[in-house]
Design a protein around this motif. Sequence first.
Motif, PDB file in Angstrom:
ATOM      1  N   UNK A  38       5.132  -3.791  -0.435  1.00 22.04           N
ATOM      2  CA  UNK A  38       4.131  -2.730  -0.570  1.00 22.04           C
ATOM      3  C   UNK A  38       4.667  -1.559  -1.392  1.00 22.04           C
ATOM      4  N   UNK A  39       5.955  -1.258  -1.247  1.00 18.46           N
ATOM      5  CA  UNK A  39       6.563  -0.203  -2.064  1.00 18.46           C
ATOM      6  C   UNK A  39       6.546  -0.618  -3.527  1.00 18.46           C
ATOM      7  N   UNK A  40       6.934  -1.859  -3.810  1.00 22.00           N
ATOM      8  CA  UNK A  40       6.910  -2.372  -5.188  1.00 22.00           C
ATOM      9  C   UNK A  40       5.506  -2.306  -5.760  1.00 22.00           C
ATOM     10  N   UNK A  45       0.867   1.058  -9.270  1.00 19.44           N
ATOM     11  CA  UNK A  45      -0.505   1.562  -9.284  1.00 19.44           C
ATOM     12  C   UNK A  45      -0.643   2.823 -10.129  1.00 19.44           C
ATOM     13  N   UNK A  46      -1.717   2.905 -10.916  1.00 18.45           N
ATOM     14  CA  UNK A  46      -1.986   4.132 -11.662  1.00 18.45           C
ATOM     15  C   UNK A  46      -2.142   5.311 -10.698  1.00 18.45           C
ATOM     16  N   UNK A  69      -4.423  11.828  -7.663  1.00 17.27           N
ATOM     17  CA  UNK A  69      -5.765  12.269  -7.282  1.00 17.27           C
ATOM     18  C   UNK A  69      -6.344  11.341  -6.215  1.00 17.27           C
ATOM     19  N   UNK A  70      -7.484  11.725  -5.673  1.00 18.69           N
ATOM     20  CA  UNK A  70      -8.146  10.954  -4.618  1.00 18.69           C
ATOM     21  C   UNK A  70      -8.580   9.581  -5.126  1.00 18.69           C
ATOM     22  N   UNK A  71      -8.989   9.506  -6.377  1.00 18.53           N
ATOM     23  CA  UNK A  71      -9.411   8.222  -6.943  1.00 18.53           C
ATOM     24  C   UNK A  71      -8.259   7.218  -6.933  1.00 18.53           C
ATOM     25  N   UNK A  72      -7.052   7.679  -7.231  1.00 18.06           N
ATOM     26  CA  UNK A  72      -5.878   6.793  -7.198  1.00 18.06           C
ATOM     27  C   UNK A  72      -5.615   6.286  -5.784  1.00 18.06           C
ATOM     28  N   UNK A  76      -5.748   2.373  -4.556  1.00 14.84           N
ATOM     29  CA  UNK A  76      -4.627   1.760  -3.831  1.00 14.84           C
ATOM     30  C   UNK A  76      -5.110   1.127  -2.534  1.00 14.84           C
ATOM     31  N   UNK A  77      -5.963   1.813  -1.824  1.00 16.10           N
ATOM     32  CA  UNK A  77      -6.479   1.273  -0.566  1.00 16.10           C
ATOM     33  C   UNK A  77      -7.248  -0.039  -0.791  1.00 16.10           C
ATOM     34  N   UNK A  78      -7.851  -0.185  -1.957  1.00 12.69           N
ATOM     35  CA  UNK A  78      -8.679  -1.360  -2.258  1.00 12.69           C
ATOM     36  C   UNK A  78      -7.908  -2.544  -2.833  1.00 12.69           C
TER      37      UNK A  78
END
Length: 108
Positions: A38-40, A45-46, A69-72, A76-78
């Motif tokens: 998960x760290x990798x 992720x942008x 930002x919140x979008x990032x 990530x959550x998705x």
Amino acid sequence: MSASAEIAQTPEPPYYAVIFTSTLTADTDGYDAMATRMVELAREQPGFLGMESARGSDGLGITVSYWQDVESIRAWKAVGEHRAAQATGKSRWYEHFAVRISKVERAY
């Protein structure tokens, strides 16, 4: 997640912090490998800015990831692999957990 001895090098605020606090169950088989992955994956992720993590001998852990930002954070959550790890964590590895998101307005 294994403890990190480094303090994240973040840009000038504002940016966002996702604070993940958890208590592990007795069944941690496979947890370290998943946490490392998960760290990798987060680093790819942008909008990812850095991460700090620590876990005590009592199983209580805190991981703070920093995001542009919140979008990032939403993106990530998705991420599919992240969602699968979340589901396994909820059903197997975490006795309790909490996620908090905050805006960093000042850092020194």
